[in-house]
Design an enzyme around this catalytic site. Structure first.
Site, PDB file in Angstrom:
ATOM      1  N   GLY A 182      12.494 -38.823   1.120  1.00  0.00           N
ATOM      2  CA  GLY A 182      12.420 -40.172   0.605  1.00  0.00           C
ATOM      3  C   GLY A 182      11.106 -40.818   1.001  1.00  0.00           C
ATOM      4  N   SER A 183      10.997 -42.108   0.691  1.00  0.00           N
ATOM      5  CA  SER A 183       9.734 -42.826   0.872  1.00  0.00           C
ATOM      6  C   SER A 183       9.218 -42.811   2.301  1.00  0.00           C
ATOM      7  CB  SER A 183       9.919 -44.278   0.441  1.00  0.00           C
ATOM      8  OG  SER A 183      10.342 -44.360  -0.890  1.00  0.00           O
ATOM      9  N   ARG A 216      19.701 -23.278  -8.359  1.00  0.00           N
ATOM     10  CA  ARG A 216      20.751 -23.080  -9.356  1.00  0.00           C
ATOM     11  C   ARG A 216      20.130 -22.792 -10.718  1.00  0.00           C
ATOM     12  NH1 ARG A 216      21.748 -27.526  -6.439  1.00  0.00           N
ATOM     13  NH2 ARG A 216      21.240 -28.981  -8.097  1.00  0.00           N
ATOM     14  N   GLU A 275       0.821  -1.207   0.000  1.00  0.00           N
ATOM     15  CA  GLU A 275       0.000   0.000   0.000  1.00  0.00           C
ATOM     16  C   GLU A 275       0.859   1.262   0.000  1.00  0.00           C
ATOM     17  OE1 GLU A 275      -1.979  -2.808   3.084  1.00  0.00           O
ATOM     18  OE2 GLU A 275      -0.029  -2.573   2.099  1.00  0.00           O
ATOM     19  N   SER A 296       5.501 -40.765   6.478  1.00  0.00           N
ATOM     20  CA  SER A 296       5.222 -40.310   7.842  1.00  0.00           C
ATOM     21  C   SER A 296       4.394 -39.036   7.849  1.00  0.00           C
ATOM     22  CB  SER A 296       6.529 -40.113   8.618  1.00  0.00           C
ATOM     23  OG  SER A 296       7.275 -39.018   8.118  1.00  0.00           O
ATOM     24  N   ARG A 338      11.947 -24.213  -5.039  1.00  0.00           N
ATOM     25  CA  ARG A 338      12.886 -23.969  -3.941  1.00  0.00           C
ATOM     26  C   ARG A 338      13.054 -22.473  -3.690  1.00  0.00           C
ATOM     27  NH1 ARG A 338      17.984 -28.147  -4.968  1.00  0.00           N
ATOM     28  NH2 ARG A 338      16.832 -30.094  -4.581  1.00  0.00           N
ATOM     29  N   GLU A 378      11.112 -32.776  -0.053  1.00  0.00           N
ATOM     30  CA  GLU A 378      11.711 -33.599  -1.094  1.00  0.00           C
ATOM     31  C   GLU A 378      12.225 -34.896  -0.473  1.00  0.00           C
ATOM     32  OE1 GLU A 378      14.482 -31.683  -3.695  1.00  0.00           O
ATOM     33  OE2 GLU A 378      13.381 -29.796  -3.723  1.00  0.00           O
ATOM     34  N   TRP A 401      18.621 -39.180 -14.133  1.00  0.00           N
ATOM     35  CA  TRP A 401      17.556 -38.243 -13.761  1.00  0.00           C
ATOM     36  C   TRP A 401      16.249 -38.862 -14.234  1.00  0.00           C
ATOM     37  CZ3 TRP A 401      18.743 -34.453 -10.592  1.00  0.00           C
ATOM     38  CH2 TRP A 401      20.025 -33.914 -10.607  1.00  0.00           C
ATOM     39  N   ALA A 458       9.401 -36.485  -8.009  1.00  0.00           N
ATOM     40  CA  ALA A 458       9.720 -36.757  -9.410  1.00  0.00           C
ATOM     41  C   ALA A 458       9.728 -38.271  -9.565  1.00  0.00           C
ATOM     42  CB  ALA A 458      11.070 -36.162  -9.783  1.00  0.00           C
TER      43      ALA A 458
END
Length: 385
Positions: free
Chosen positions: A317-318, A210, A55, A323, A187, A315, A173, A157
């Site tokens: 892991g399994s 990056r 404002e 959890s 990110r 990001e 990848w 991914a």
């Protein structure tokens, strides 16, 4: 209730607000538009934490043309002294005649007081203009204010058959370059990137932004590490350029034996903790663990909000993903689907844990975005209420 012209000007305010992504948190994203006789005479957005609010910037641009004008702003003007003076007083002093607001500010220091002050000074205030769009824009801010916890965005991914990595952990990848650049954009926009120790040990990532077109916000880096297995030679510690590191670890862990894992005694743990405390950019945060040696997701999201990190990119892991999913703490999903198949059943899945026994028990999602990034498909979704 609202004219099309009013909606157009509020949409412009919302567009401006988005320019602050990555730079203003834990403050909300705010844009402002000043209109006099149907013409925009001033615009602004909150660009950096601790600097002028939207404002004020719009009023400076409008100058004398703010007198008798309308102000469109997606969040209620503040009414308290913080790092900057109250915006509501600046609006009053400028001679604004009408104020259109998308959302009331849930911050207890504001929470309707700015609106009340404006009305007491004879300014007509109308609220709820594009309220749904405004709340979605500041979804993490609203959750943090109402529930005192961080907003968790899961990023995965994956192959079309639901795997994050090959059996040995290789994930480079799965997706292509455009999808990976989008991940770096996320990110930049969010406060922190969070992974588990398994991902750190397998990938040795930097967790930085990056190849970004502008000077990027480098998010904080959150590591969930019950037994403080974090290697001191990890790239997070040896390479410059990233945000500060916060390691959530167990409180007074007992000696334990665990398959495929190093064993640390209590003495070892204390010695390692002392070494980490010598590092300037690392903070150790101890939390109670479950009987299975797991950290509490509920306590983690509360602590992150206390630290000022309200919008988190998970990001993990399994097991970490599972959890947070099991605890009902994933607020938004970013699935990057690559046109690839693992073709076996021993890859690394997105979630590792016991699945519901019945299809009717499966969590359901509302998909809000579907778009291709090169050959990969991005799906953005929210949990159904």
């Amino acid at each position: 209730m609202f004219a099309e012209a009013d909606k157009k000007f509020m949409k412009r305010a919302l567009e401006l607000a988005q320019r602050g992504k990555g730079f203003v948190s834990p403050n909300p994203l705010v844009g402002a538009v000043i209109v006099n006789n149907g013409r925009i005479v001033g615009e602004g957005f909150h660009a950096n934490y601790g600097e002028d609010h939207a404002e004020v910037i719009a009023l400076k641009e409008a100058g004398k043309e703010a007198e008798g004008a309308r102000l469109y702003v997606n969040l209620e003007p503040c009414s308290h002294h913080g790092k900057t003076p109250p915006c509501s007083l600046r609006v009053i002093e400028a001679g604004i005649k009408e104020v259109y607001i998308a959302n009331k500010d849930p911050n207890p220091k504001v929470n309707g007081q700015g609106i009340t002050l404006l009305r007491e000074r004879g300014i007509e205030v109308k609220t709820g203009l594009l309220a749904e769009e405004g709340e979605r824009l500041n979804e993490a801010f609203f959750l943090a204010q109402r529930e005192k916890r961080a907003f968790i965005n899961l990023k995965a991914a994956q192959t079309l058959d639901g795997y994050l990595a090959a059996p040995g952990g290789d994930a480079r990848w799965i997706t292509g370059e455009k999808a990976r650049k989008y991940g770096h954009k996320l990110r930049h926009e969010l406060d922190a990137v969070m992974i588990g120790i398994g991902t750190l040990l397998a990938d040795n990532p930097r967790l930085t932004v990056r190849d970004f077109p502008i000077k990027a916000n480098q998010p904080a880096r959150i590591i969930l590490d019950s037994y403080l297995q974090f290697p001191l030679e990890a790239r997070l510690l040896s390479e410059d350029g990233g945000g500060d590191i916060y390691i959530f670890t167990g409180k007074n862990p007992r000696e334990r034996k665990r398959a495929n894992s190093n064993d640390f005694s209590t003495a070892d743990f204390k010695a390692r903790k002392a070494r980490f405390k010598e590092l300037d950019n690392v903070e150790i945060i101890e939390n109670p663990m479950s009987a299975e040696g797991l950290l509490s997701p509920e306590k983690i999201v509360k602590k992150l909000a206390e630290l000022g990190f309200i919008n988190i990119l998970l990001e993990g892991g399994s097991r970490v993903n599972y959890s947070f999913q099991r605890a009902g703490l994933i607020n938004k999903y970013y699935f990057f689907l690559a046109p690839k198949l693992m073709t076996g059943n021993n890859g690394v899945p997105v979630f590792a844990g016991d699945a519901p026994k019945k299809i009717k028990e499966l969590p359901e999602l509302n998909i809000v975005t579907q778009k291709f990034l090169g050959e990969d498909l991005l799906l953005v979704a929210y949990p159904q209420d």
